[in-house]
Design a protein around this motif. Structure first.
Motif, mmCIF file in Angstrom:
data_model
loop_
_atom_site.group_PDB
_atom_site.id
_atom_site.type_symbol
_atom_site.label_atom_id
_atom_site.label_comp_id
_atom_site.label_asym_id
_atom_site.label_seq_id
_atom_site.Cartn_x
_atom_site.Cartn_y
_atom_site.Cartn_z
ATOM 1 N N LYS A 1 34.515 9.432 12.590
ATOM 2 C CA LYS A 1 34.980 7.893 12.700
ATOM 3 C C LYS A 1 36.495 8.000 12.775
ATOM 4 N N TYR A 2 37.025 8.638 11.747
ATOM 5 C CA TYR A 2 38.567 8.588 11.516
ATOM 6 C C TYR A 2 39.336 9.115 12.873
ATOM 7 N N CYS A 3 38.722 10.191 13.501
ATOM 8 C CA CYS A 3 39.462 10.580 14.512
ATOM 9 C C CYS A 3 39.054 9.808 15.846
ATOM 10 N N ARG A 4 38.160 9.018 15.909
ATOM 11 C CA ARG A 4 37.635 8.377 17.106
ATOM 12 C C ARG A 4 38.613 7.009 16.911
ATOM 13 N N GLU A 5 38.874 6.532 15.775
ATOM 14 C CA GLU A 5 39.623 5.416 15.663
ATOM 15 C C GLU A 5 41.204 5.404 15.526
ATOM 16 N N SER A 6 41.715 6.873 15.247
ATOM 17 C CA SER A 6 43.003 6.993 14.860
ATOM 18 C C SER A 6 43.943 6.854 16.490
ATOM 19 N N SER A 7 45.117 6.461 16.362
ATOM 20 C CA SER A 7 45.725 6.558 17.244
ATOM 21 C C SER A 7 46.596 7.758 17.645
ATOM 22 N N ASP B 1 33.552 11.787 21.761
ATOM 23 C CA ASP B 1 34.057 10.583 21.590
ATOM 24 C C ASP B 1 35.360 10.189 21.923
ATOM 25 N N SER B 2 36.191 11.454 21.991
ATOM 26 C CA SER B 2 37.838 11.245 22.314
ATOM 27 C C SER B 2 37.935 12.167 23.340
ATOM 28 N N LYS C 1 42.055 13.501 23.379
ATOM 29 C CA LYS C 1 42.617 13.955 22.179
ATOM 30 C C LYS C 1 42.314 15.431 21.787
#
Length: 314
Positions: free
Chosen positions: A229-235, A254-255, A258
Motif C-alpha cells: 500500500k505504501y509503495c503504491r500510494e507513494s509519490s 501495482d506500480s 516505479k
C-alpha cells in the motif's frame, strides 16, 4: 537454447493453468496464494494476500475446497476458520522454520514461570501453539492487540524481531521468545547501506521481522500488505525493499512505473517456493495433502483468532 527452454516452460505452464481451472470448477474450489508465492501461482489465484486475510476470504465464498498456496500454518488457520471446508496445500513440506521455533511444552513452561502474563502469538504459529494462546495478532495489528490485553505482562511468541519492534510502542513488560524468520533475519545493515549509496533517492521500506538495526534505517516499516500500500500510494519512484522476493510480483503489477530494488538476493523463502503449478494441479486431482486440525485444538485456537478480530482487523 535458453529461449527454447523458456518457450517450453511457458507452454507447459499454459497447459497446467488450463488443467487447474478445469479442476477448480469440478471441485468447486478456491485458490488462495500468499504474497510470497511464485508469480505463476499468484497469476492463477482467486485471492492474493497475507495468511490471515486469505483465511478470512475463504469464509466469504461458497467454495467446498480451499487450495491454500502458502505454508502449513496458513492452511491450518484456514481450516480453523473454515472447519466445514476441505483445505489442501500443494506440498506438505512447505513449513515455516519460525513457527517451528516455538513448541507447546516450552510455551507451557514459560506460562508457568509468568503466571500473570498473557500470551500474544504472532499468526505465524502452529495450531497447537495458537491453542495455548490468549490472543493472536498479525504484523499490522500487533500494537493494537497488545494494548488491548488486560495484563501488564505479555509473553510474545515466536518472532523476537517483531517483538522488539512492537515493544517500543507499549509500556507493558514483554517476555519475548527467541524465534526469528530465517529470510528476514539475514538482512543486514551493510545490505541497506550499500544500496542507499547506489540509490540515494530511493526510499527504504522493510518488514518488522527484520533485525532491529535494519528496521532503524527504514523510512517505512510495515506488514507485507502495508508495504504494498505504501509503495503504491507513494509519490517516490525508487524503493529499496526489505521483505521476501515474492512481493515483487504485486509491487510491479501495482506500480509498473516505479523501480523496486530488493535489499538482498537472499530474500527468498525456500519453503514458500516449494509450491508450483504442477503441485497445485496434483493437489486438486488427488485432494491431498489435506490439512487436519483436531477439534479441541481448533476450538481453542479459533478463540485466540476471534479475540484478535474483536480488537482490530488483520
Amino acid at each position: 537454447m535458453d529461449a527454447l527452454a523458456l518457450e517450453k516452460k511457458a507452454q507447459r505452464n499454459a497447459e497446467l493453468r488450463e488443467r487447474l481451472m478445469q479442476l477448480k470448477k469440478e471441485r468447486n474450489a478456491i485458490i488462495l496464494a500468499h504474497f510470497y508465492q511464485r508469480p505463476e501461482i499468484q497469476e492463477v489465484a482467486d485471492f492474493i494476500g497475507d495468511s490471515f486475510g486469505l483465511a478470512q476470504k475463504a469464509k466469504e465464498t461458497d467454495a467446498d475446497v480451499i487450495l491454500f498456496c502458502g505454508v502449513h500454518f496458513m492452511g491450518e488457520s484456514a481450516k480453523i476458520l473454515n472447519p466445514q471446508k476441505t483445505v489442501i496445500i500443494p506440498d506438505e513440506r512447505a513449513g515455516c522454520p519460525m513457527a517451528d521455533m516455538v513448541n507447546v511444552d516450552g510455551l507451557r513452561k514459560l506460562k508457568a514461570q509468568h503466571p500473570n502474563a498473557k500470551v500474544v502469538a504472532y499468526i505465524n504459529t502452529s495450531a497447537d501453539v495458537k491453542a495455548e494462546t490468549y490472543i493472536c495478532c498479525t504484523s499490522s495489528n500487533a500494537k493494537q492487540v497488545i494494548e488491548s490485553v488486560d495484563s501488564d505482562e505479555i509473553i510474545w511468541v515466536p518472532d523476537k524481531n517483531l517483538g522488539h519492534y512492537v515493544s517500543q510502542f507499549t509500556d507493558k513488560k514483554m517476555i519475548i521468545w527467541e524465534g526469528y524468520c530465517n529470510t528476514h533475519d539475514q538482512l543486514s545493515v551493510e545490505d541497506i547501506m550499500t544500496l542507499k549509496q547506489q540509490y540515494p533517492e530511493a526510499v527504504v521500506v522493510v518488514h518488522p521481522e527484520c533485525r532491529p538495526e535494519v528496521v532503524s534505517l527504514a523510512d517505512y516499516v510495515g506488514s507485507t500488505t502495508g508495504i504494498l500500500k505504501y509503495c503504491r500510494e507513494s509519490s517516490h519512484k525508487e524503493f529499496i525493499i526489505g521483505t521476501e522476493d515474492g512481493t515483487r510480483y504485486m509491487l510491479e503489477k501495482d506500480s509498473p512505473d516505479k523501480t523496486f530494488i530488493f535489499a538482498s538476493k537472499y530474500l527468498v523463502c525456500p519453503n514458500m517456493k516449494v509450491n508450483n503449478l504442477k503441485k497445485c494441479v496434483e493437489a486438486l486431482e488427488n485432494m491431498k495433502p489435506e490439512i487436519f486440525v483436531p477439534e479441541d485444538v481448533a476450538d481453542a485456537a479459533r478463540a485466540s483468532l476471534e479475540r484478535m478480530l474483536e480488537v482490530a482487523p488483520a
